[in-house]
Design a protein around this motif. Structure first.
Motif, PDB file in Angstrom:
ATOM      1  N   GLN A 270     -65.996  70.090   8.613  1.00  0.00           N
ATOM      2  CA  GLN A 270     -64.755  70.140   8.876  1.00  0.00           C
ATOM      3  C   GLN A 270     -64.454  69.734  10.196  1.00  0.00           C
ATOM      4  N   HIS A 271     -65.575  69.541  11.238  1.00  0.00           N
ATOM      5  CA  HIS A 271     -65.449  69.265  12.523  1.00  0.00           C
ATOM      6  C   HIS A 271     -65.730  67.512  12.619  1.00  0.00           C
ATOM      7  N   ALA A 272     -66.623  67.368  11.702  1.00  0.00           N
ATOM      8  CA  ALA A 272     -66.874  65.956  11.548  1.00  0.00           C
ATOM      9  C   ALA A 272     -65.553  65.006  11.052  1.00  0.00           C
ATOM     10  N   ALA A 273     -64.847  65.456   9.936  1.00  0.00           N
ATOM     11  CA  ALA A 273     -63.838  64.874   9.422  1.00  0.00           C
ATOM     12  C   ALA A 273     -62.756  65.910   9.014  1.00  0.00           C
ATOM     13  N   PRO A 274     -61.846  66.149  10.054  1.00  0.00           N
ATOM     14  CA  PRO A 274     -60.733  67.213   9.547  1.00  0.00           C
ATOM     15  C   PRO A 274     -59.908  66.231   8.622  1.00  0.00           C
ATOM     16  N   GLY A 275     -59.261  66.950   7.635  1.00  0.00           N
ATOM     17  CA  GLY A 275     -58.559  66.524   6.829  1.00  0.00           C
ATOM     18  C   GLY A 275     -57.175  67.645   6.704  1.00  0.00           C
ATOM     19  N   PRO A 276     -56.528  67.518   5.838  1.00  0.00           N
ATOM     20  CA  PRO A 276     -55.312  68.417   5.535  1.00  0.00           C
ATOM     21  C   PRO A 276     -55.762  69.626   4.948  1.00  0.00           C
ATOM     22  N   VAL A 277     -55.245  70.657   5.105  1.00  0.00           N
ATOM     23  CA  VAL A 277     -55.607  72.148   4.370  1.00  0.00           C
ATOM     24  C   VAL A 277     -55.177  71.881   2.847  1.00  0.00           C
ATOM     25  N   ASP A 278     -55.815  72.201   1.833  1.00  0.00           N
ATOM     26  CA  ASP A 278     -55.385  72.207   0.595  1.00  0.00           C
ATOM     27  C   ASP A 278     -54.846  73.329   0.195  1.00  0.00           C
ATOM     28  N   THR A 279     -53.574  73.724   0.352  1.00  0.00           N
ATOM     29  CA  THR A 279     -53.137  75.186   0.117  1.00  0.00           C
ATOM     30  C   THR A 279     -53.289  75.592  -1.332  1.00  0.00           C
ATOM     31  N   ALA A 280     -53.223  74.706  -2.320  1.00  0.00           N
ATOM     32  CA  ALA A 280     -53.666  75.064  -3.716  1.00  0.00           C
ATOM     33  C   ALA A 280     -55.039  75.787  -3.960  1.00  0.00           C
ATOM     34  N   VAL A 281     -55.769  75.150  -3.176  1.00  0.00           N
ATOM     35  CA  VAL A 281     -57.020  75.679  -3.101  1.00  0.00           C
ATOM     36  C   VAL A 281     -57.409  77.025  -2.574  1.00  0.00           C
ATOM     37  N   ILE A 282     -56.840  77.327  -1.378  1.00  0.00           N
ATOM     38  CA  ILE A 282     -56.803  78.526  -0.818  1.00  0.00           C
ATOM     39  C   ILE A 282     -56.056  79.729  -1.560  1.00  0.00           C
ATOM     40  N   THR A 283     -54.814  79.097  -2.263  1.00  0.00           N
ATOM     41  CA  THR A 283     -54.021  80.213  -2.881  1.00  0.00           C
ATOM     42  C   THR A 283     -54.802  80.400  -4.166  1.00  0.00           C
ATOM     43  N   GLU A 284     -55.498  79.733  -4.971  1.00  0.00           N
ATOM     44  CA  GLU A 284     -56.323  80.024  -5.976  1.00  0.00           C
ATOM     45  C   GLU A 284     -57.491  80.768  -5.646  1.00  0.00           C
ATOM     46  N   ALA A 285     -58.028  80.660  -4.683  1.00  0.00           N
ATOM     47  CA  ALA A 285     -59.267  81.538  -4.083  1.00  0.00           C
ATOM     48  C   ALA A 285     -58.671  82.944  -3.924  1.00  0.00           C
ATOM     49  N   LEU A 286     -57.403  83.047  -3.128  1.00  0.00           N
ATOM     50  CA  LEU A 286     -57.008  84.226  -2.660  1.00  0.00           C
ATOM     51  C   LEU A 286     -56.469  85.135  -4.092  1.00  0.00           C
ATOM     52  N   ARG A 287     -56.113  84.419  -5.244  1.00  0.00           N
ATOM     53  CA  ARG A 287     -55.607  84.893  -6.360  1.00  0.00           C
ATOM     54  C   ARG A 287     -57.068  85.770  -6.997  1.00  0.00           C
ATOM     55  N   GLU A 288     -58.131  84.910  -6.800  1.00  0.00           N
ATOM     56  CA  GLU A 288     -59.410  85.568  -7.270  1.00  0.00           C
ATOM     57  C   GLU A 288     -59.916  86.930  -6.786  1.00  0.00           C
ATOM     58  N   VAL A 289     -59.330  87.009  -5.384  1.00  0.00           N
ATOM     59  CA  VAL A 289     -60.026  88.409  -4.736  1.00  0.00           C
ATOM     60  C   VAL A 289     -58.676  89.501  -4.562  1.00  0.00           C
ATOM     61  N   ILE A 290     -57.517  88.919  -4.473  1.00  0.00           N
ATOM     62  CA  ILE A 290     -56.450  89.970  -4.394  1.00  0.00           C
ATOM     63  C   ILE A 290     -56.108  90.568  -5.638  1.00  0.00           C
ATOM     64  N   ARG A 291     -56.065  91.992  -5.539  1.00  0.00           N
ATOM     65  CA  ARG A 291     -55.749  92.724  -6.861  1.00  0.00           C
ATOM     66  C   ARG A 291     -54.152  92.404  -7.219  1.00  0.00           C
ATOM     67  N   PRO A 292     -54.212  91.963  -8.688  1.00  0.00           N
ATOM     68  CA  PRO A 292     -52.558  91.651  -9.068  1.00  0.00           C
ATOM     69  C   PRO A 292     -51.447  92.386  -8.527  1.00  0.00           C
ATOM     70  N   GLU A 293     -51.751  93.776  -8.542  1.00  0.00           N
ATOM     71  CA  GLU A 293     -50.627  94.460  -8.033  1.00  0.00           C
ATOM     72  C   GLU A 293     -49.883  94.250  -6.744  1.00  0.00           C
ATOM     73  N   PHE A 294     -50.846  93.764  -5.938  1.00  0.00           N
ATOM     74  CA  PHE A 294     -50.538  93.335  -4.656  1.00  0.00           C
ATOM     75  C   PHE A 294     -49.776  91.842  -4.492  1.00  0.00           C
ATOM     76  N   LEU A 295     -50.188  91.098  -5.432  1.00  0.00           N
ATOM     77  CA  LEU A 295     -49.492  89.851  -5.531  1.00  0.00           C
ATOM     78  C   LEU A 295     -47.869  89.798  -6.006  1.00  0.00           C
ATOM     79  N   ARG A 296     -47.650  91.127  -7.168  1.00  0.00           N
ATOM     80  CA  ARG A 296     -46.350  91.089  -7.531  1.00  0.00           C
ATOM     81  C   ARG A 296     -45.503  91.726  -6.394  1.00  0.00           C
ATOM     82  N   ALA A 297     -46.106  92.723  -5.393  1.00  0.00           N
ATOM     83  CA  ALA A 297     -45.318  93.294  -4.508  1.00  0.00           C
ATOM     84  C   ALA A 297     -44.376  92.429  -3.597  1.00  0.00           C
ATOM     85  N   GLY A 298     -44.916  91.125  -3.547  1.00  0.00           N
ATOM     86  CA  GLY A 298     -44.217  90.118  -2.667  1.00  0.00           C
ATOM     87  C   GLY A 298     -43.166  89.346  -3.614  1.00  0.00           C
TER      88      GLY A 298
END
Length: 104
Positions: A76-104
């Motif tokens: 990341q330090h050598a070649a910073p690039g744009p943050v891929d929010t789709a990757v971050i969103t998918e990773a969060l969906r794997e670890v956040i319990r579904p009932e918390f995702l529905r709350a928002g």
């Protein structure tokens, strides 16, 4: 080289609970602030994948996790690039319990 590192890690792990000599004096290798400890939660599948990757390199799983983090930080330090929010969103969906995702 990797085999030597793995052998040293095994020997170190086997003796980590041995008593220190009476004249042993502790010192920090970094010479600065003490290192920080990070606790990370992984799914069983993520843990298994990390363990398998560690096994291919003959490394303990914690060493592999640290290496993966450091390699990512270095890349990341050598070649910073744009943050891929789709990757971050998918990773969060794997670890956040579904009932918390529905709350928002």
């Amino acid at each position: 080289m990797e085999a030597l590192v793995a052998r040293m890690a095994e020997e170190s792990e086997a003796r980590r609970h041995d008593a220190l000599p009476g004249d042993a004096v502790g010192s920090r290798r970094t010479g600065g602030d003490p290192p920080k400890v990070l606790s990370v939660r992984l799914t069983a599948e993520q843990h298994d994948r990390l363990a398998a990757l560690a096994a291919t390199r003959d490394l303990p799983i914690s060493t592999m996790a640290r290496l993966a983090i450091l390699e990512t930080l270095d890349s990341q330090h050598a070649a910073p690039g744009p943050v891929d929010t789709a990757v971050i969103t998918e990773a969060l969906r794997e670890v956040i319990r579904p009932e918390f995702l529905r709350a928002g």
